[in-house]
Design a protein around this motif. Structure first.
Motif, PDB file in Angstrom:
ATOM      1  N   GLU A 276      -6.003   0.927   1.162  1.00  0.00           N
ATOM      2  CA  GLU A 276      -5.434  -0.402   0.910  1.00  0.00           C
ATOM      3  C   GLU A 276      -5.918  -1.399   1.950  1.00  0.00           C
ATOM      4  O   GLU A 276      -6.230  -2.562   1.629  1.00  0.00           O
ATOM      5  CB  GLU A 276      -3.913  -0.321   0.907  1.00  0.00           C
ATOM      6  CG  GLU A 276      -3.341   0.386  -0.311  1.00  0.00           C
ATOM      7  CD  GLU A 276      -1.859   0.705  -0.146  1.00  0.00           C
ATOM      8  OE1 GLU A 276      -1.134  -0.156   0.385  1.00  0.00           O
ATOM      9  OE2 GLU A 276      -1.439   1.812  -0.542  1.00  0.00           O
ATOM     10  N   ALA A 293      -1.743  -3.106   5.630  1.00  0.00           N
ATOM     11  CA  ALA A 293      -1.361  -2.503   4.355  1.00  0.00           C
ATOM     12  C   ALA A 293       0.147  -2.300   4.287  1.00  0.00           C
ATOM     13  O   ALA A 293       0.778  -2.525   3.246  1.00  0.00           O
ATOM     14  CB  ALA A 293      -2.093  -1.182   4.164  1.00  0.00           C
ATOM     15  N   PRO A 304       1.425  -0.276  -4.325  1.00  0.00           N
ATOM     16  CA  PRO A 304       0.079  -0.559  -3.802  1.00  0.00           C
ATOM     17  C   PRO A 304      -0.954  -0.590  -4.899  1.00  0.00           C
ATOM     18  O   PRO A 304      -0.820   0.066  -5.921  1.00  0.00           O
ATOM     19  CB  PRO A 304      -0.173   0.614  -2.833  1.00  0.00           C
ATOM     20  CG  PRO A 304       0.679   1.721  -3.369  1.00  0.00           C
ATOM     21  CD  PRO A 304       1.919   1.041  -3.887  1.00  0.00           C
TER      22      PRO A 304
END
Length: 307
Positions: A276, A293, A304
């Motif tokens: 991420e 993230a 996510p």
């Protein structure tokens, strides 16, 4: 090929790959008086080595022509194969009669295959992946995990002294990188957990300097906490070890684990977070950017983005 010699007939050693880790490692060799010839794909990275007394080669082939032992610190397996010309007619000319010392991370199967190809071409192979990031590299405080034939390892090991605080023999080719993956599993999950703790403390309104003092006063104190907590608190992601490299390492570990039927739930969660962070644009920032993230998950409250 005839190996060049340095002053008073001393052998010349080679170093290929002068990135975030390779440059300080090679500088420590040069500053210790090791006669050195170096090459990097981006030429300006070699200039500090020139200033330290190393010869800067025009190509990787020139390094191998001049040195019997060549350290290789390249970003991944694809680049390593390309630089060595593996699979092509120049590969054997490059490595025959040489000891190739691979100091980067790789899959165990790749290391074993490269060792076999080098040996078939008349060379020898030593793997010496190192544990540590840029600051330990600059300080000569890395730990090398050695793999390969004992005679080749014995020849190479003293050369690692200016770069490494410890050198540990792990077994035949493939053993060193397996050990590195085990160490990186601990490192990658630990840093993700540390970033989460900093995120929690910050969002709860705690003073992060006080948080650092508490952590560093207790049994969790380590070189990682002393370096990374101030970076996390300041959002200072100056690269010590890149986020993209950390993500790639988690995938290497996961692949090795799956091949052996080993569960790695903490690694898998950490890998998602590094991925991420890469997708948030932090690929070449320090792996502590994994904090962003976590912040994105908190701020959006959304699952996510993957893929």
């Amino acid at each position: 090929m005839t190996q060049a010699t340095g002053g008073a007939g001393a052998p010349v050693y080679g170093f290929v790959g002068l990135g975030v880790m390779g440059q300080p490692m090679a500088l420590n060799l040069a500053r210790a008086g090791t006669p050195l010839v170096v090459w990097n794909r981006t030429p300006e990275r070699a200039e500090p080595l020139r200033a330290a007394g190393a010869r800067v080669a025009a190509s990787a082939a020139e390094v191998f022509a001049r040195a019997r032992v060549v350290f290789v610190m390249l970003v991944d397996e694809t680049v390593t194969d390309a630089v060595l010309g593996r699979g092509g007619p120049e590969f054997a000319k490059l490595v025959a009669g040489r000891i190739v010392v691979s100091t980067g991370s790789a899959a165990p199967g790749y290391a074993r295959g490269l060792a076999a190809d080098i040996e078939a071409a008349g060379g020898r192979f030593v793997e010496a992946p190192v544990s540590g990031s840029r600051k330990p590299a600059e300080a000569g405080e890395l730990v090398a995990m050695l793999g390969g034939a004992p005679d080749a390892v014995t020849e190479v090991r003293p050369l690692l002294g200016p770069m490494c605080r410890e050198t540990v023999y792990c077994g035949p080719a493939g053993s060193g990188v397996l050990m590195k993956l085990a160490v990186n599993l601990y490192l990658d999950t630990t840093l993700a957990a540390l970033a989460e703790a900093v995120h929690f403390a910050q969002r709860q309104g705690l003073d992060l300097e006080t948080f650092r003092a508490v952590v560093d006063s207790g049994q969790l104190a380590s070189g990682i906490t002393r370096v990374k907590v101030p970076m996390l608190a300041a959002h200072d992601f100056t690269v010590q070890a890149a986020t993209a490299d950390a993500y790639a390492n988690t995938r290497l570990i996961a692949d090795a684990a799956r091949a052996a039927g080993i569960a790695t739930p903490m690694l898998d969660l950490s890998s998602d977070l590094y991925g991420e962070s890469v997708r948030l644009g932090n690929a070449r920032l320090d792996m502590s950017s994994v904090l962003t993230a976590l912040e994105a998950r908190t701020d959006t409250g959304a699952p996510p983005v993957t893929g």
